[in-house]
Motif scaffolding. Structure first.
Motif, PDB file in Angstrom:
ATOM      1  N   ASN A   1     102.316 132.632  26.096  1.00 44.51           N
ATOM      2  CA  ASN A   1     101.660 131.369  25.732  1.00 44.51           C
ATOM      3  C   ASN A   1     102.477 130.495  24.795  1.00 44.51           C
ATOM      4  O   ASN A   1     102.020 129.434  24.388  1.00 44.51           O
ATOM      5  CB  ASN A   1     100.294 131.649  25.085  1.00 44.51           C
TER       6      ASN A   1
ATOM      7  N   ASP B   1     103.873 125.792  27.296  1.00 43.82           N
ATOM      8  CA  ASP B   1     103.824 126.408  28.631  1.00 43.82           C
ATOM      9  C   ASP B   1     105.206 126.827  29.119  1.00 43.82           C
ATOM     10  O   ASP B   1     105.342 127.318  30.251  1.00 43.82           O
ATOM     11  CB  ASP B   1     103.233 125.407  29.650  1.00 43.82           C
TER      12      ASP B   1
ATOM     13  N   ARG C   1     105.625 130.532  30.469  1.00 45.56           N
ATOM     14  CA  ARG C   1     104.941 130.722  31.743  1.00 45.56           C
ATOM     15  C   ARG C   1     105.718 130.055  32.881  1.00 45.56           C
ATOM     16  O   ARG C   1     105.879 130.611  33.974  1.00 45.56           O
ATOM     17  CB  ARG C   1     103.532 130.133  31.615  1.00 45.56           C
TER      18      ARG C   1
ATOM     19  N   GLY D   1     101.317 131.564  38.438  1.00 42.91           N
ATOM     20  CA  GLY D   1     101.583 130.347  37.680  1.00 42.91           C
ATOM     21  C   GLY D   1     102.383 129.318  38.430  1.00 42.91           C
ATOM     22  O   GLY D   1     102.314 128.120  38.137  1.00 42.91           O
TER      23      GLY D   1
ATOM     24  N   MET E   1     100.890 125.655  38.340  1.00 41.26           N
ATOM     25  CA  MET E   1     101.585 124.635  37.547  1.00 41.26           C
ATOM     26  C   MET E   1     102.212 123.554  38.425  1.00 41.26           C
ATOM     27  O   MET E   1     102.815 122.608  37.908  1.00 41.26           O
ATOM     28  CB  MET E   1     102.671 125.289  36.689  1.00 41.26           C
TER      29      MET E   1
ATOM     30  N   VAL F   1     103.840 120.358  31.509  1.00 41.07           N
ATOM     31  CA  VAL F   1     104.216 121.548  30.749  1.00 41.07           C
ATOM     32  C   VAL F   1     104.024 121.203  29.276  1.00 41.07           C
ATOM     33  O   VAL F   1     104.777 120.404  28.701  1.00 41.07           O
ATOM     34  CB  VAL F   1     105.673 121.958  31.032  1.00 41.07           C
TER      35      VAL F   1
END
Length: 851
Positions: free
Chosen positions: A194, A226, A229, A289, A293, A317
């Protein structure tokens, strides 16, 4: 006087007041200085501890972190001049793309000394290395972009930027005259899913007004973003998969899937796998992800180097909004599958055996390569990028021919090298080189294929006995010719030869000494032991039923008796040959298994089998006249005018090679007991066995006799004649001594005959020469004649009446204590009587002789 005293008192008081003033001023000054220092410490503590923490959080850490992550996204890393760890080197750790030094996140990992080791993880064991074959897991480049690499570069970058920020803060917020003494601030960056966890150690030290000020502050805070990730989904995990699996498709479509597939040599118990085309296709879960995303991938290729640029972009992001990350993947060569057949990696890669009855008699190479950069091989349509080529190496198979004469396109347009058996016999056995190359137009992988041309595996197995067989038409034919093309028959009473033909010697150092195993798969095995042959020996012969070097080895004695006589007992006592002690008309397989090792991984094997039956006997016929079985193997039949078809003893031979007269040629079994197999020739000797001599003590050695014996088969053996059927003995010249002077053959058996008595009538008396043939049979006494005749127990005998041939019924040849007083005749001295003086030997005392 009074005024002078007052003046003195005032002076003293003035001095005292002056000292008090000085002391008060010094105390006041010291107090103010302490107050000032206290105020400075309060000011330092207020400014540096509380205010500095806020500034560091908002300015000195956040800003460098954001700038570092943006710069990282633009070039894939932070270079040395930006605070990163490594300096940029063109085409070594990065490539300049659109004027930006872009980091090689995946870089080819190959040995500079052995580039052909690709894709093996090490360059050990050249030239075969790890013998890579698809889908073997290997190293298709090295993933140099790692979580640790990113964290280390961010730490260095932020530490440098923070130090500049603190220096500026010291000048602006504390004092322009303050001098920052801190040279380094330790910042630790840890990335979790995170965000970034930041830890900083601030050894803040500066000097002001000649004084040094120091304060150590430990600080930690979490930078929410972000970025981790994003990186895990698009970059960090996929580049590991791309460097590990040659068939990993690093593409937008593959990244959007929940799993990706790769081929494996065997199933992974932790994954879902399925079999396709003899391979295990396993599904590996991707990172979550990427799809959420909405990350998009754009790939571009550098035409000069073949390197590919990956640019990943996500619209949101945090905290950047739209964020892009770019890296380069260095072009990797196609991974050529290890070309081999019956390989010994330490010695050779590919075995060819001209003339062999298997596929080893041709040289066929169909190269295969896979490209981890998604380049397509020939045969995959217009996008094909992998090409193949062949060339002869330092040791050429065909020095005067172009190897391209043997290269042909396959159905998939991949060129294949094929050299058939008809072209190989002209090639001398040995090691040769063919270089096979796979190229994507920029990079290539090649293998120097070491071809070993070996001699053919020519083996054979034959059985022989050295015997001669009469065929159905009465023709004599050799055992091997008789059984040519059909099953062999061996017997319970004969040795036999196993002839083993093996290949010629192989090249020294490439093939270990071969092992030959003979085995019989009939009722039970008679030999399972390996036989190691020397390199120079191509043909080896062994004699059985128990292993000997030749048939002649069985012509020996066991326990004082010829082996042929005690053959059955020997078979029963030997475990390794007991199978030949009983008939096996069904038969079994005599097998020759040849095995030689080039190495632990590669062996040379072949086998040949012949059917073998066990019968009762073999009706062998001796072609040199030795027509009688043991123990009469040395006798031959001869023809002459006086005695047609007579028998005489000839040369000594191996008893197994005499005619097996007791074996039925029709059934190959022993003839019935009592069948005559040998009648001996008349034996002329002085054996003393005639019936007329049976009551005579020690009759042998004097009289000539003839003796013949008839022998019969025993019904058990076919190659012996041991049962005596009947015998007859007769005197040849009754009344006459053996003539040892005209027949030298009688000299041994008639050794007791005196020379004077040879051929003379028994008891011959020769008065002129003065001797008499006395003895037990009147032929002398152990080769001696007598000169004395004694009229036994007759003192008044008149020797004028002496018979012509006086025998031992009335006369003795010597005076003894038993015939004292008997008349005696000394053929030289005259007549007298036998006397026995006390203490002296008996003698013939001549009449008138009183001495």
């Amino acid at each position: 006087m009074k005024k002078r005293g007052q003046v003195t008192i005032f002076i003293i008081l003035g001095i005292i007041l002056l000292f008090i003033a000085i002391i008060f001023i010094q105390f006041s000054s010291s107090l103010k200085k302490q107050q000032l220092l206290s105020q400075q410490e309060e000011l330092f503590g207020g400014l540096v501890t509380k205010e500095a923490a806020r500034i560091f959080i908002q300015d000195c850490l956040n800003d460098p972190l954001e700038e570092g992550l943006k710069t990282l996204g633009q070039q894939g890393t932070l270079w040395e001049d930006q605070g990163g760890r490594d300096a940029f080197t063109e085409n070594e750790n990065g490539i300049t793309y659109q004027n930006v030094p872009t980091f090689y996140a995946i870089r080819q990992s190959s040995s500079s000394e052995y580039p052909e080791a690709f894709p093996c993880q090490t360059a050990d064991d050249p030239p075969a290395f790890c013998q890579y074959r698809y889908p073997q897991e290997a190293s298709f480049g090295t993933a140099y972009l790692t979580l640790r690499n990113i964290q280390a570069n961010l730490q260095r970058y932020v530490s440098r930027e923070v130090l500049e920020c603190v220096s500026k803060f010291t000048e602006e917020e504390i004092s322009e005259e303050a001098e920052l003494l801190t040279e380094q601030i330790e910042v630790d960056v840890s990335m979790d899913f995170n965000g970034l966890d930041i830890k900083a150690d601030f050894p803040l030290e500066f000097s002001l007004s000649g004084e040094n000020y120091f304060q150590l502050t430990n600080f930690e805070f979490f930078y929410e973003t972000d970025f981790p990730r994003f990186m895990r989904a698009a970059v960090l995990n996929p580049i590991i998969w791309d460097s590990r699996y040659v068939d990993y498709d690093y593409s937008q479509g593959n990244l959007e899937q929940p799993t990706f597939s790769f081929a494996a040599p065997e199933a992974n118990p932790n994954l879902v796998c399925r079999e396709e085309n003899n391979l295990q296709i396993c599904d590996f879960p991707t990172m979550e992800g990427y799809d959420e995303m909405n990350i998009q991938l754009v790939k571009a290729k550098d035409d000069e180097t073949g390197d590919e640029i990956f640019t990943f972009t996500a619209p949101d992001v945090y905290p950047f909004g739209e964020y892009s990350y770019r890296f380069a993947r260095q072009d990797r060569p196609p991974a050529l599958d290890y070309i081999s057949r019956k390989e010994c990696p330490a010695k050779f890669d590919y075995l060819v055996v001209p003339g062999d009855n298997s596929d080893l008699n041709i040289l066929f190479i169909s190269p295969k390569a896979h490209d981890a950069d998604e380049d397509k091989p020939i045969g995959d349509g217009p996008e094909s990028q992998i090409t193949y080529s062949f060339e002869q190496g330092t040791k050429k198979l065909f020095p005067s021919r172009d190897i391209q004469d043997f290269v042909f396109p396959s159905t998939s347009d991949i060129p294949e090298l094929e050299i058939k058996n008809d072209a190989l016999p002209s090639v001398e056995p040995g090691l040769y080189n063919i270089i096979v190359t796979a190229s994507d137009g920029k990079k290539e992988d090649k293998q120097d294929v070491r071809i070993f041309i070996d001699r053919p595996l020519d083996i054979d197995l034959n059985v022989d006995t050295g015997y001669t067989i009469k065929d159905e038409n009465g023709n004599l034919i050799s055992y091997s010719g008789y059984f040519s093309g059909r099953e062999y028959w061996v017997s319970t009473e004969d040795p036999f030869l196993v002839s083993v033909k093996t290949p010629a010697s192989s090249q020294t150092g490439l093939l270990d000494d071969p092992t030959i195993t003979l085995s019989y798969s009939g009722r039970e095995s008679f030999v399972e032991e390996p036989v190691t042959l020397g390199r120079t020996s191509n043909d080896v012969v062994y004699a059985y039923p128990w292993k000997q070097q030749s048939l002649g080895s069985y012509n020996t004695n066991i326990g004082g008796k010829p082996l042929i006589e005690v053959w059955k007992e020997q078979l029963q006592s030997r475990q390794d040959s007991s199978i030949f002690n009983q008939i096996d008309t069904i038969g079994g397989q005599l097998s020759l298994n040849y095995e030689a090792s080039y190495c632990e991984e590669a062996k040379q094997e072949t086998a040949v089998q012949k059917t073998l039956k066990v019968v009762g006997c073999i009706p062998h016929v001796n072609t040199e006249g030795h027509n009688f079985p043991y123990p009469f193997q040395n006798f031959v039949e001869v023809e002459n005018d006086n005695q047609p078809n007579s028998i005489k003893e000839g040369d000594s031979i191996n008893p197994f090679l005499a005619t097996h007269a007791c074996c039925d040629a029709a059934t190959w079994t022993p003839l019935p007991a009592g069948t005559t197999c040998f009648t001996s020739p008349e034996d002329i000797s002085c054996g003393g066995k005639s019936p007329e001599l049976i009551d005579i003590s020690e009759p042998a050695g004097y009289l000539e006799e003839s003796r013949s014996v008839v022998y019969a088969c025993d019904g058990v053996r076919g190659n012996t004649c041991l049962n005596q059927k009947e015998a007859e003995t007769n005197l040849i010249n009754p009344g006459f001594c053996a003539d040892i002077t005209t027949d030298p053959n009688l000299a041994t058996s008639c050794s007791k005959v005196a020379v004077q008595c040879s051929g003379q009538p028994q008891w011959t008396l020769n008065k002129e020469e003065g001797w008499w043939c006395a003895g037990p049979l009147g032929c002398g006494n152990n080769r001696e004649v007598s000169t004395l005749i004694v009229a036994r127990n007759n003192p008044g005998y008149n020797f004028a009446n002496l018979p012509e041939n006086p025998d031992n019924r009335q006369f003795d040849s010597a005076c003894t204590s038993n015939n004292q007083g008997s008349a005696c005749l000394d053929l030289e001295l005259g007549e007298g009587h036998c006397v026995k003086p006390f203490g002296r030997s008996a003698r013939c005392e001549i009449t008138g002789d009183q001495g």
